[in-house]
Design a protein around this motif. Structure first.
Motif, PDB file in Angstrom:
ATOM      1  N   ALA A 133     -13.759  -0.516  -0.779  1.00  0.00           N
ATOM      2  CA  ALA A 133     -12.601   0.799  -0.224  1.00  0.00           C
ATOM      3  C   ALA A 133     -12.509   0.410   1.248  1.00  0.00           C
ATOM      4  O   ALA A 133     -13.365  -0.345   2.014  1.00  0.00           O
ATOM      5  CB  ALA A 133     -13.293   1.872  -0.428  1.00  0.00           C
ATOM      6  N   MET A 134     -11.355   0.648   1.780  1.00  0.00           N
ATOM      7  CA  MET A 134     -11.017   0.735   3.257  1.00  0.00           C
ATOM      8  C   MET A 134     -10.717   2.141   3.839  1.00  0.00           C
ATOM      9  O   MET A 134     -10.371   2.955   3.147  1.00  0.00           O
ATOM     10  CB  MET A 134      -9.842  -0.253   3.573  1.00  0.00           C
ATOM     11  N   THR A 135     -11.502   2.449   4.878  1.00  0.00           N
ATOM     12  CA  THR A 135     -11.190   3.463   5.624  1.00  0.00           C
ATOM     13  C   THR A 135     -10.660   3.281   6.949  1.00  0.00           C
ATOM     14  O   THR A 135     -11.471   3.185   7.791  1.00  0.00           O
ATOM     15  CB  THR A 135     -12.437   4.551   5.604  1.00  0.00           C
ATOM     16  N   CYS A 136      -9.475   3.348   7.142  1.00  0.00           N
ATOM     17  CA  CYS A 136      -8.792   2.636   8.299  1.00  0.00           C
ATOM     18  C   CYS A 136      -7.388   3.442   8.651  1.00  0.00           C
ATOM     19  O   CYS A 136      -6.645   3.795   7.847  1.00  0.00           O
ATOM     20  CB  CYS A 136      -8.423   1.050   8.101  1.00  0.00           C
ATOM     21  N   PRO A 137      -6.849   3.260   9.791  1.00  0.00           N
ATOM     22  CA  PRO A 137      -5.576   3.747  10.051  1.00  0.00           C
ATOM     23  C   PRO A 137      -4.665   2.926   9.288  1.00  0.00           C
ATOM     24  O   PRO A 137      -4.825   2.082   8.957  1.00  0.00           O
ATOM     25  CB  PRO A 137      -5.495   3.791  11.760  1.00  0.00           C
ATOM     26  N   PRO A 138      -3.423   3.867   9.006  1.00  0.00           N
ATOM     27  CA  PRO A 138      -2.437   3.240   8.242  1.00  0.00           C
ATOM     28  C   PRO A 138      -1.711   1.729   8.705  1.00  0.00           C
ATOM     29  O   PRO A 138      -1.684   0.952   7.823  1.00  0.00           O
ATOM     30  CB  PRO A 138      -1.198   4.181   8.255  1.00  0.00           C
ATOM     31  N   ASP A 139      -1.755   1.581  10.057  1.00  0.00           N
ATOM     32  CA  ASP A 139      -1.442   0.095  10.557  1.00  0.00           C
ATOM     33  C   ASP A 139      -2.540  -0.841  10.101  1.00  0.00           C
ATOM     34  O   ASP A 139      -1.853  -1.940   9.864  1.00  0.00           O
ATOM     35  CB  ASP A 139      -0.946   0.284  11.825  1.00  0.00           C
ATOM     36  N   VAL A 140      -3.632  -0.754  10.045  1.00  0.00           N
ATOM     37  CA  VAL A 140      -4.527  -1.642   9.839  1.00  0.00           C
ATOM     38  C   VAL A 140      -4.653  -1.885   8.278  1.00  0.00           C
ATOM     39  O   VAL A 140      -4.696  -2.888   7.933  1.00  0.00           O
ATOM     40  CB  VAL A 140      -5.962  -1.029  10.250  1.00  0.00           C
ATOM     41  N   VAL A 141      -4.396  -0.749   7.432  1.00  0.00           N
ATOM     42  CA  VAL A 141      -4.260  -0.796   6.051  1.00  0.00           C
ATOM     43  C   VAL A 141      -3.068  -1.892   5.737  1.00  0.00           C
ATOM     44  O   VAL A 141      -3.232  -2.817   4.991  1.00  0.00           O
ATOM     45  CB  VAL A 141      -4.133   0.391   5.311  1.00  0.00           C
ATOM     46  N   GLU A 142      -2.064  -1.585   6.355  1.00  0.00           N
ATOM     47  CA  GLU A 142      -0.800  -2.354   6.211  1.00  0.00           C
ATOM     48  C   GLU A 142      -1.131  -3.877   6.477  1.00  0.00           C
ATOM     49  O   GLU A 142      -0.880  -5.006   5.800  1.00  0.00           O
ATOM     50  CB  GLU A 142       0.497  -1.873   6.999  1.00  0.00           C
ATOM     51  N   LEU A 143      -1.833  -4.006   7.706  1.00  0.00           N
ATOM     52  CA  LEU A 143      -2.074  -5.476   8.217  1.00  0.00           C
ATOM     53  C   LEU A 143      -3.064  -6.122   7.188  1.00  0.00           C
ATOM     54  O   LEU A 143      -2.785  -7.438   6.817  1.00  0.00           O
ATOM     55  CB  LEU A 143      -2.818  -5.232   9.573  1.00  0.00           C
ATOM     56  N   VAL A 144      -4.069  -5.500   6.459  1.00  0.00           N
ATOM     57  CA  VAL A 144      -4.877  -6.382   5.844  1.00  0.00           C
ATOM     58  C   VAL A 144      -4.370  -6.215   4.303  1.00  0.00           C
ATOM     59  O   VAL A 144      -4.620  -7.482   3.896  1.00  0.00           O
ATOM     60  CB  VAL A 144      -6.273  -5.382   5.951  1.00  0.00           C
ATOM     61  N   CYS A 145      -3.882  -5.361   3.957  1.00  0.00           N
ATOM     62  CA  CYS A 145      -3.283  -5.620   2.632  1.00  0.00           C
ATOM     63  C   CYS A 145      -2.218  -6.493   2.542  1.00  0.00           C
ATOM     64  O   CYS A 145      -2.033  -7.210   1.434  1.00  0.00           O
ATOM     65  CB  CYS A 145      -2.970  -4.206   2.094  1.00  0.00           C
ATOM     66  N   ALA A 146      -1.385  -6.731   3.707  1.00  0.00           N
ATOM     67  CA  ALA A 146      -0.482  -8.049   3.619  1.00  0.00           C
ATOM     68  C   ALA A 146      -1.134  -9.467   3.349  1.00  0.00           C
ATOM     69  O   ALA A 146      -0.408 -10.351   2.954  1.00  0.00           O
ATOM     70  CB  ALA A 146       0.251  -7.651   4.825  1.00  0.00           C
ATOM     71  N   VAL A 160       0.640  -1.235  -0.053  1.00  0.00           N
ATOM     72  CA  VAL A 160      -0.011   0.093  -0.097  1.00  0.00           C
ATOM     73  C   VAL A 160       0.778   1.228  -0.023  1.00  0.00           C
ATOM     74  O   VAL A 160       1.935   1.245   0.841  1.00  0.00           O
ATOM     75  CB  VAL A 160      -1.007  -0.112   1.151  1.00  0.00           C
ATOM     76  N   ARG A 161       0.438   2.315  -0.825  1.00  0.00           N
ATOM     77  CA  ARG A 161       1.124   3.472  -0.874  1.00  0.00           C
ATOM     78  C   ARG A 161       0.353   4.561   0.150  1.00  0.00           C
ATOM     79  O   ARG A 161      -0.592   4.989  -0.324  1.00  0.00           O
ATOM     80  CB  ARG A 161       1.294   3.996  -2.169  1.00  0.00           C
ATOM     81  N   VAL A 162       1.126   4.653   1.171  1.00  0.00           N
ATOM     82  CA  VAL A 162       0.127   5.505   2.251  1.00  0.00           C
ATOM     83  C   VAL A 162       0.626   6.826   2.322  1.00  0.00           C
ATOM     84  O   VAL A 162       1.762   7.350   2.429  1.00  0.00           O
ATOM     85  CB  VAL A 162       0.291   4.970   3.707  1.00  0.00           C
ATOM     86  N   THR A 163      -0.377   7.813   1.772  1.00  0.00           N
ATOM     87  CA  THR A 163      -0.050   9.469   2.053  1.00  0.00           C
ATOM     88  C   THR A 163      -1.160   9.738   2.900  1.00  0.00           C
ATOM     89  O   THR A 163      -1.742  10.731   2.322  1.00  0.00           O
ATOM     90  CB  THR A 163      -0.202   9.747   0.640  1.00  0.00           C
ATOM     91  N   THR A 164      -1.223   9.472   3.795  1.00  0.00           N
ATOM     92  CA  THR A 164      -2.409  10.099   4.695  1.00  0.00           C
ATOM     93  C   THR A 164      -1.845  10.993   5.976  1.00  0.00           C
ATOM     94  O   THR A 164      -0.748  11.050   6.347  1.00  0.00           O
ATOM     95  CB  THR A 164      -2.964   8.860   5.550  1.00  0.00           C
ATOM     96  N   ARG A 165      -2.750  11.702   6.503  1.00  0.00           N
ATOM     97  CA  ARG A 165      -2.540  12.440   7.699  1.00  0.00           C
ATOM     98  C   ARG A 165      -2.422  11.494   8.954  1.00  0.00           C
ATOM     99  O   ARG A 165      -2.823  10.344   8.874  1.00  0.00           O
ATOM    100  CB  ARG A 165      -4.036  13.348   7.938  1.00  0.00           C
ATOM    101  N   THR A 166      -1.669  12.129   9.877  1.00  0.00           N
ATOM    102  CA  THR A 166      -1.671  11.382  11.174  1.00  0.00           C
ATOM    103  C   THR A 166      -3.054  11.218  11.843  1.00  0.00           C
ATOM    104  O   THR A 166      -3.700  12.143  11.942  1.00  0.00           O
ATOM    105  CB  THR A 166      -0.721  11.891  12.068  1.00  0.00           C
TER     106      THR A 166
END
Length: 397
Positions: free
Chosen positions: A121-134, A27-33
Motif C-alpha cells: 500500500a501507499m499512503t501519499c498525497p495524490p500528486d505522489v500517487v500519480e507520479l509513482v503509479c505512472a 490511479v482513481r483518486v477519491t481523496t480529501r485535500t
C-alpha cells in the motif's frame, strides 16, 4: 484529517486501465485535500540527529512491541520497556530532494513487495500517487493507495485502526506481511509537526508486534528542516544505498516523546474565552466549556465532538487526578486551544490515548485521551509545577 467527520479518503487499487497521462498504472483518486505543506515561520526545536539523502533500497523485515497502558490513572502500570528492535515491525526513513530520488526509493520498495507476496500500500498525497503509479509498470495492480494509513487522511487513533485492518488482511497474503510507502506531511503548523513526530515515534511500540515493513519518505521540498531532522530519531532504520541501516540517532519513544518541545500556541497569548480556576464539580466544568463552545464553534458536528472530548478529559482529571481542577480556553475564530489541569503528578505513559486503555472492550471505559486524540488535532500531556495539563488544540471549521 481535521475533524472527526471528514471527506472521503482515498482507498484505491492501482490498475493499468484509465489514464493519468503516465506510462504505467493509472490511479482513481477519491481523496480529501491534503493539509497544506510548507516551511511556515514558526520553528520547532530539533530533537535528534539529521538524516542523509536516500537512494534505492529496501528489503528487510523484522521487529517492535505494543506498550499501551491505561488512560492516565496514577496507579497504571509503567510502560513496557522491552527494546524497540525486538519485534516484527520494520520502520525506516528516507530523505529525498527531488522526484527522481523519491522514485529511486519508492519503485524498488513497492516492486519488491509485490514480488514477495506482501499486501502493498501507499499512503501519499495524490500528486505522489500519480507520479509513482505512472512508473510502476506491471507491479501497479498489486499496489493500493489509502490516505487513512497515515496522518494525511486520519488522526492517530484512526490511523492505527486502519493499520490493524490492513495487517489482518495481510495475514491472508502469501508472505503474511504488510508493506507501506508513506510520504510524510504534518501540515503547516508547529502543533501539527509535533503531533506528527509523536505519532511516528509512538508507532515503533504500538505496531511493534505486527508484520509490517514501512518506509516513510521525508521530502525536503515539502517539509521544514526541523521535521526532516527528526526522521533519524523516530525511525530505527534509514534508507542508505540499497539497504536499510540502523539509525544512530534513534531514540526509544518512551524517552523521545516526553522530551519533545511544548511551545505555546500563539492563541494562548490572547485573552482567554474561559477561565475556571478551581472547578466545583465535573458537571459545572462541562457546562462552562459547553457554553463557550456553543458560542465560538459554528460547525455543529465539530462543536459536539470537541465537547465530548473535553468532557472526557475533565472527567479524567476529577477521577484520576487531584484537586483543584482548572481549565482555560482560547480561540481566535480559526484556532482553539483548551487546557485542563489537575494537581496530580504521577502520570507517566507517553503512549496513552493512542488506543483505548482497555483495548476493544469500550464498556470498561478508559476512552478519555483516546477520544481526545480522535476529535482534536493535537493533544499534549504537560507535566509541570501545578500538576498535569492536558492541552487540546484544533482548527475550527
Amino acid at each position: 484529517m481535521h475533524g472527526a467527520r471528514h471527506a472521503p479518503r482515498a482507498h484505491t487499487r492501482l490498475g493499468r486501465s484509465g489514464g493519468t497521462g503516465g506510462r504505467g498504472a493509472a490511479v482513481r483518486v477519491t481523496t480529501r485535500t491534503p493539509r497544506p505543506a510548507g516551511p511556515g515561520r514558526a520553528r520547532v526545536a530539533q530533537n535528534g540527529g539529521s538524516v542523509g539523502r536516500a537512494a534505492p533500497a529496501i528489503e528487510r523485515a523484522g521487529p517492535v512491541e505494543s506498550a499501551e497502558r491505561g488512560d492516565g490513572a496514577p496507579t497504571s502500570a509503567p510502560p513496557d520497556r522491552r527494546p524497540v528492535a525486538a519485534g516484527r515491525f520494520r520502520h525506516a526513513a528516507a530523505v529525498v530532494t527531488s522526484d527522481a530520488e523519491l522514485l529511486a526509493v519508492a519503485l524498488p520498495f513497492l516492486q519488491a513487495g509485490v514480488r514477495a507476496g506482501d499486501l502493498v500500500a501507499m499512503t501519499c498525497p495524490p500528486d505522489v500517487v500519480e507520479l509513482v503509479c505512472a512508473e510502476l509498470g506491471e507491479a501497479g495492480p498489486g499496489v493500493e493507495a489509502d490516505t487513512a494509513l497515515s496522518l494525511l487522511g486520519a488522526r492517530a487513533p484512526d490511523v492505527l485502526s486502519s493499520a490493524r485492518r490492513f495487517v489482518q488482511r495481510a495475514e491472508e497474503a502469501p508472505s503474511g506481511r504488510l508493506r507501506v510507502l508513506s510520504v510524510v506531511d504534518f501540515g503547516d503548523r508547529p502543533a501539527g509537526w509535533r503531533e506528527g513526530l509523536r505519532y511516528e515515534s509512538a508507532s515503533n511500540r504500538l505496531l511493534q508486534d505486527d508484520a509490517v515493513t514501512s518506509v516513510c519518505v521525508y521530502d525536503r521540498r515539502r517539509l521544514v528542516p526541523e521535521v526532516v531532522a527528526s526522521a533519524g530519531s523516530t525511525h530505527p532504520e534509514l534508507v542508505q544505498g540499497h539497504a536499510l541501516v540502523p539509525s544512530p540517532a534513534f531514540r526509544d519513544p518512551l524517552d523521545y516523546i516526553p522530551a519533545l518541545p511544548w511551545p505555546r500556541d500563539p492563541v494562548e497569548d490572547t485573552p482567554p474565552a474561559l477561565v475556571v480556576g478551581a472547578a466545583a464539580s465535573l458537571a459545572g466544568l462541562r457546562h462552562a466549556i459547553g457554553a463557550v463552545l456553543a458560542e465560538r464553534v459554528p460547525d455543529r458536528d465539530q462543536r459536539e465532538d470537541l465537547h465530548l472530548a473535553t468532557s472526557e478529559v475533565a472527567a479524567n482529571a476529577f477521577r484520576h487526578g487531584r484537586p483543584p481542577v482548572s481549565a482555560r480556553l482560547w480561540t481566535d475564530g480559526s484556532q482553539m486551544v483548551c487546557a485542563i489541569t489537575d494537581a496530580g503528578r504521577q502520570f507517566g505513559d507517553p503512549l496513552a490515548g493512542f488506543r483505548p486503555a482497555h483495548g476493544d472492550d469500550l464498556s470498561r471505559g478508559g476512552m478519555g485521551l483516546w477520544l481526545a486524540r480522535k476529535l482534536w488535532d493535537s493533544v499534549d500531556l504537560l507535566p509541570g509545577a501545578d500538576g498535569l495539563t492536558v492541552r487540546l488544540s484544533t482548527r475550527l471549521r
